[in-house]
Write a protein that holds these residues in place. Structure first.
Motif, PDB file in Angstrom:
ATOM      1  N   ASP A 246       0.690  -1.067   0.010  1.00  0.00           N
ATOM      2  CA  ASP A 246       0.004   0.240  -0.277  1.00  0.00           C
ATOM      3  C   ASP A 246       1.037   1.462   0.169  1.00  0.00           C
ATOM      4  O   ASP A 246       0.667   2.206  -0.733  1.00  0.00           O
ATOM      5  CB  ASP A 246      -1.282   0.352   0.958  1.00  0.00           C
ATOM      6  CG  ASP A 246      -2.474  -1.112   1.550  1.00  0.00           C
ATOM      7  OD1 ASP A 246      -1.638  -1.487  -0.060  1.00  0.00           O
ATOM      8  OD2 ASP A 246      -2.619  -1.540   2.175  1.00  0.00           O
ATOM      9  N   GLY A 247       1.720   1.330   0.996  1.00  0.00           N
ATOM     10  CA  GLY A 247       2.430   2.370   0.814  1.00  0.00           C
ATOM     11  C   GLY A 247       3.503   3.161  -0.527  1.00  0.00           C
ATOM     12  O   GLY A 247       3.082   4.434  -0.798  1.00  0.00           O
ATOM     13  N   VAL A 248       3.907   1.916  -1.625  1.00  0.00           N
ATOM     14  CA  VAL A 248       4.106   1.546  -3.029  1.00  0.00           C
ATOM     15  C   VAL A 248       3.215   2.820  -3.593  1.00  0.00           C
ATOM     16  O   VAL A 248       3.322   3.364  -4.367  1.00  0.00           O
ATOM     17  CB  VAL A 248       4.338   0.661  -3.387  1.00  0.00           C
ATOM     18  CG1 VAL A 248       5.560   0.640  -5.233  1.00  0.00           C
ATOM     19  CG2 VAL A 248       5.584   0.302  -2.948  1.00  0.00           C
ATOM     20  N   ALA A 249       2.081   1.442  -3.804  1.00  0.00           N
ATOM     21  CA  ALA A 249       0.839   2.006  -4.102  1.00  0.00           C
ATOM     22  C   ALA A 249       0.226   3.664  -3.773  1.00  0.00           C
ATOM     23  O   ALA A 249       0.707   4.650  -5.043  1.00  0.00           O
ATOM     24  CB  ALA A 249      -0.826   1.536  -3.906  1.00  0.00           C
ATOM     25  N   ALA A 250       0.626   4.303  -2.668  1.00  0.00           N
ATOM     26  CA  ALA A 250      -0.064   5.824  -2.102  1.00  0.00           C
ATOM     27  C   ALA A 250       1.160   6.621  -2.980  1.00  0.00           C
ATOM     28  O   ALA A 250       0.952   7.774  -3.601  1.00  0.00           O
ATOM     29  CB  ALA A 250      -0.122   5.634  -1.192  1.00  0.00           C
ATOM     30  N   GLU A 251       2.469   6.143  -3.030  1.00  0.00           N
ATOM     31  CA  GLU A 251       3.620   7.161  -3.023  1.00  0.00           C
ATOM     32  C   GLU A 251       3.589   7.324  -4.647  1.00  0.00           C
ATOM     33  O   GLU A 251       3.643   8.448  -5.496  1.00  0.00           O
ATOM     34  CB  GLU A 251       4.641   6.864  -2.617  1.00  0.00           C
ATOM     35  CG  GLU A 251       5.702   7.374  -3.278  1.00  0.00           C
ATOM     36  CD  GLU A 251       7.311   7.118  -2.699  1.00  0.00           C
ATOM     37  OE1 GLU A 251       7.775   6.291  -2.037  1.00  0.00           O
ATOM     38  OE2 GLU A 251       8.075   7.890  -2.699  1.00  0.00           O
ATOM     39  N   LEU A 252       2.930   5.786  -5.372  1.00  0.00           N
ATOM     40  CA  LEU A 252       3.070   6.299  -6.877  1.00  0.00           C
ATOM     41  C   LEU A 252       2.285   7.222  -7.339  1.00  0.00           C
ATOM     42  O   LEU A 252       2.305   7.758  -7.958  1.00  0.00           O
ATOM     43  CB  LEU A 252       3.074   4.527  -7.483  1.00  0.00           C
ATOM     44  CG  LEU A 252       3.889   4.243  -7.339  1.00  0.00           C
ATOM     45  CD1 LEU A 252       4.015   2.272  -7.607  1.00  0.00           C
ATOM     46  CD2 LEU A 252       5.323   4.571  -8.657  1.00  0.00           C
ATOM     47  N   ALA A 253       0.651   6.635  -6.463  1.00  0.00           N
ATOM     48  CA  ALA A 253      -0.461   7.258  -7.089  1.00  0.00           C
ATOM     49  C   ALA A 253       0.335   9.106  -6.617  1.00  0.00           C
ATOM     50  O   ALA A 253      -0.198   9.931  -8.102  1.00  0.00           O
ATOM     51  CB  ALA A 253      -1.682   7.096  -6.380  1.00  0.00           C
ATOM     52  N   THR A 254       0.552   9.531  -5.493  1.00  0.00           N
ATOM     53  CA  THR A 254       0.476  10.882  -5.528  1.00  0.00           C
ATOM     54  C   THR A 254       1.361  11.679  -6.724  1.00  0.00           C
ATOM     55  O   THR A 254       1.318  12.535  -7.154  1.00  0.00           O
ATOM     56  CB  THR A 254       0.997  11.108  -4.015  1.00  0.00           C
ATOM     57  OG1 THR A 254       0.700  10.050  -2.923  1.00  0.00           O
ATOM     58  CG2 THR A 254       1.375  11.841  -3.396  1.00  0.00           C
ATOM     59  N   LEU A 255       3.067  10.362  -6.430  1.00  0.00           N
ATOM     60  CA  LEU A 255       3.695  11.389  -7.656  1.00  0.00           C
ATOM     61  C   LEU A 255       2.933  11.883  -8.794  1.00  0.00           C
ATOM     62  O   LEU A 255       3.729  12.735  -9.844  1.00  0.00           O
ATOM     63  CB  LEU A 255       5.172  10.171  -7.621  1.00  0.00           C
ATOM     64  CG  LEU A 255       5.595  10.113  -5.885  1.00  0.00           C
ATOM     65  CD1 LEU A 255       6.956   8.700  -6.617  1.00  0.00           C
ATOM     66  CD2 LEU A 255       7.114  11.211  -6.479  1.00  0.00           C
ATOM     67  N   SER A 256       2.281  10.685  -9.190  1.00  0.00           N
ATOM     68  CA  SER A 256       2.503  10.807 -10.646  1.00  0.00           C
ATOM     69  C   SER A 256       0.293  12.106 -10.679  1.00  0.00           C
ATOM     70  O   SER A 256       1.299  12.961 -12.280  1.00  0.00           O
ATOM     71  CB  SER A 256       1.140   9.245 -10.971  1.00  0.00           C
ATOM     72  OG  SER A 256       2.154   8.579 -10.792  1.00  0.00           O
ATOM     73  N   GLU A 257      -0.108  12.360  -9.716  1.00  0.00           N
ATOM     74  CA  GLU A 257      -1.097  13.017 -10.319  1.00  0.00           C
ATOM     75  C   GLU A 257      -0.537  13.715  -9.614  1.00  0.00           C
ATOM     76  O   GLU A 257      -0.518  14.993 -10.783  1.00  0.00           O
ATOM     77  CB  GLU A 257      -2.192  12.609  -8.686  1.00  0.00           C
ATOM     78  CG  GLU A 257      -2.870  11.820  -8.599  1.00  0.00           C
ATOM     79  CD  GLU A 257      -3.856  10.947  -7.672  1.00  0.00           C
ATOM     80  OE1 GLU A 257      -3.182  11.361  -6.974  1.00  0.00           O
ATOM     81  OE2 GLU A 257      -4.783  10.415  -7.460  1.00  0.00           O
ATOM     82  N   ASP A 258       0.633  14.547  -8.603  1.00  0.00           N
ATOM     83  CA  ASP A 258       0.752  16.068  -9.162  1.00  0.00           C
ATOM     84  C   ASP A 258       1.708  16.207  -9.762  1.00  0.00           C
ATOM     85  O   ASP A 258       1.937  17.210 -10.585  1.00  0.00           O
ATOM     86  CB  ASP A 258       1.822  16.027  -7.334  1.00  0.00           C
ATOM     87  CG  ASP A 258       1.939  15.766  -6.843  1.00  0.00           C
ATOM     88  OD1 ASP A 258       0.257  15.807  -6.418  1.00  0.00           O
ATOM     89  OD2 ASP A 258       2.719  16.007  -5.257  1.00  0.00           O
ATOM     90  N   THR A 259       2.598  15.090 -10.552  1.00  0.00           N
ATOM     91  CA  THR A 259       3.142  15.619 -12.015  1.00  0.00           C
ATOM     92  C   THR A 259       2.413  15.962 -13.539  1.00  0.00           C
ATOM     93  O   THR A 259       2.194  17.183 -14.104  1.00  0.00           O
ATOM     94  CB  THR A 259       4.425  14.130 -12.821  1.00  0.00           C
ATOM     95  OG1 THR A 259       4.758  13.540 -11.361  1.00  0.00           O
ATOM     96  CG2 THR A 259       4.218  14.249 -14.117  1.00  0.00           C
ATOM     97  N   ILE A 260       0.863  15.300 -13.478  1.00  0.00           N
ATOM     98  CA  ILE A 260       0.270  15.653 -14.393  1.00  0.00           C
ATOM     99  C   ILE A 260      -0.147  16.632 -14.090  1.00  0.00           C
ATOM    100  O   ILE A 260      -0.480  17.803 -14.824  1.00  0.00           O
ATOM    101  CB  ILE A 260      -0.868  14.509 -14.468  1.00  0.00           C
ATOM    102  CG1 ILE A 260      -0.595  13.496 -15.084  1.00  0.00           C
ATOM    103  CG2 ILE A 260      -1.954  14.882 -15.127  1.00  0.00           C
ATOM    104  CD1 ILE A 260      -1.317  11.778 -14.852  1.00  0.00           C
TER     105      ILE A 260
END
Lengths: 290, 105
Positions: free
Chosen positions: A152-166
């Motif tokens: 879950d930690g990886v999932a959450a960080e990946l989601a945050t990083l992707s959303e911020d980048t977009i």
């Protein structure tokens, strides 16, 4: 040099106390030798990426073979002959996953996630189009994969990083990136990151627009600072860029078209060895007008 | 030696005030009162000449705000010595011109 590996070993032995860490050290030495002289987009030595991926895996409690695979995951297939079967199988699994897609064994999927996680942490250094493409792909496929694997930690960080980048990928940041492409290769990443960061700290639209205009006029002079031999061509180009910017802001379409042609010419002259400079300049002006 | 334009001198004066302090481009642009279009080429030239060194901001301070790292500039020991000398030279030259100007008037 080995103290770069120390945090990985610490994380590994936290989950696997008393295990022999010599294979991990050996894998690190092999990776360091293999990636010697290679660099990331950020300018960091490539081995830092291998270490970061191994660190993410060790933090997840990965076993020795998977930590080794993390260190060695970017080794070219023909230099894998010395690896243990387990490590070689995981790397082959990663190759299969990247060329044919699912299914893949759990260690292979974890390796893929760790690799993407570090790539996403350093996404600011790659070209904006690629940033958006990778972020979208991450949200669509890798975040659900991470959720499915229970990390879950990886999932959450990946989601945050992707959303911020977009979200960060505004037209202004894209114009900046195109302007930077007028600089000689090798300097683009650095100035793009530096200016994107500064741009992000500015509070108002007006301040951001002014900053962007300033940076646009700075580009030829920075190119000049790095290659003094081009002084006169750079002055010519700078003059044309200045005039062009002014005309584009002040007057009508025909004048803007003339300025555009002048700018394209100037760019072509200034970066004659780089035949895509003119088209990049045109892209930049298009995005500027929108 | 980098060209000692007036703006370059102003940038060096600000950096010499606190030689150990790292500053980023926009901050210097505000402190010196020079446009952003001017500050970055000056920084590039001074860095090329070895008078400045730059490095990325440490990750912890930008990860949380969701933007890339800023570039931080600091004057080198050699750069500081060279800058003091260059500033003194251009001040002396400026003074001489001014006195001659007065005499000539």
């Amino acid at each position: 040099m080995d103290d770069l590996l120390a945090p990985v070993l610490t994380a590994y032995t936290a989950t696997w106390p008393g295990e022999d860490t010599e294979p991990i050290t050996a894998a690190y030495r092999l990776a360091a030798r293999h990636h010697h002289g290679q660099f990331r987009h950020s300018g960091e030595p490539y081995i830092r990426h291998s270490l970061a991926v191994a660190q993410i895996l060790a933090d997840l409690g990965a076993d020795r073979d998977l930590v080794c695979a993390g260190l060695l995951h970017d080794l070219s297939p023909d230099s894998r002959s010395a690896l243990s079967t387990a490590v070689a199988d995981t790397l082959a699994g990663l190759d299969r996953l990247e060329s044919h897609g699912l299914p893949a064994a759990r260690p292979v999927l974890l390796l893929k996630l760790a690799d993407r996680l570090h790539n996403m942490r350093t996404i600011a250094y790659v070209r904006p189009e690629k940033q958006v493409r990778k972020s979208t792909e991450t949200l669509r496929t890798l975040v659900p994969l991470a959720v499915g694997l229970g990390v879950d930690g990886v999932a959450a960080e990946l989601a945050t990083l992707s959303e911020d980048t977009i979200r960060r990928s505004t037209p202004r940041v894209r114009s900046l990136a195109t302007a930077v492409w007028l600089l000689p290769k090798g300097m683009r990443g650095r100035w793009q990151v530096e200016w994107t960061a500064e741009l992000a700290t500015l509070p108002t639209r007006r301040a951001r627009a002014r900053f962007l205009l300033g940076v646009l006029t700075a580009v030829p002079r920075i190119a000049l600072a790095h290659r003094p031999g081009l002084r006169w061509t750079a002055r010519l180009a700078w003059g044309l860029v200045g005039a062009g910017a002014l005309t584009t802001v002040l007057t009508s379409w025909p004048a803007a078209t003339v300025a555009l042609a002048g700018l394209a010419l100037a760019a072509a002259v200034l970066f004659a060895e780089d035949d895509r400079a003119a088209s990049r300049l045109r892209d930049f002006l298009d995005s500027w007008r929108r | 030696m980098p060209r000692m334009t007036l703006q370059t001198q102003l940038v060096l004066e600000v950096l010499l005030r606190e030689p150990d302090r790292q500053r980023y481009g926009l901050e210097l642009s505000d402190l010196v009162g020079v446009a952003t279009g001017t500050i970055y080429p000056i920084l590039a030239r001074l860095e090329q000449a070895g008078w400045l060194v730059s490095e990325w901001e440490v990750p912890t301070s930008y990860d949380s705000v969701g933007r890339p790292p800023r570039r931080l500039y600091r004057i080198t020991a050699d750069g500081a010595a060279a800058a003091v000398a260059a500033l003194a030279r251009s001040r002396a030259r400026h003074k001489r011109t001014w006195i001659l100007g007065v005499e000539g008037a």
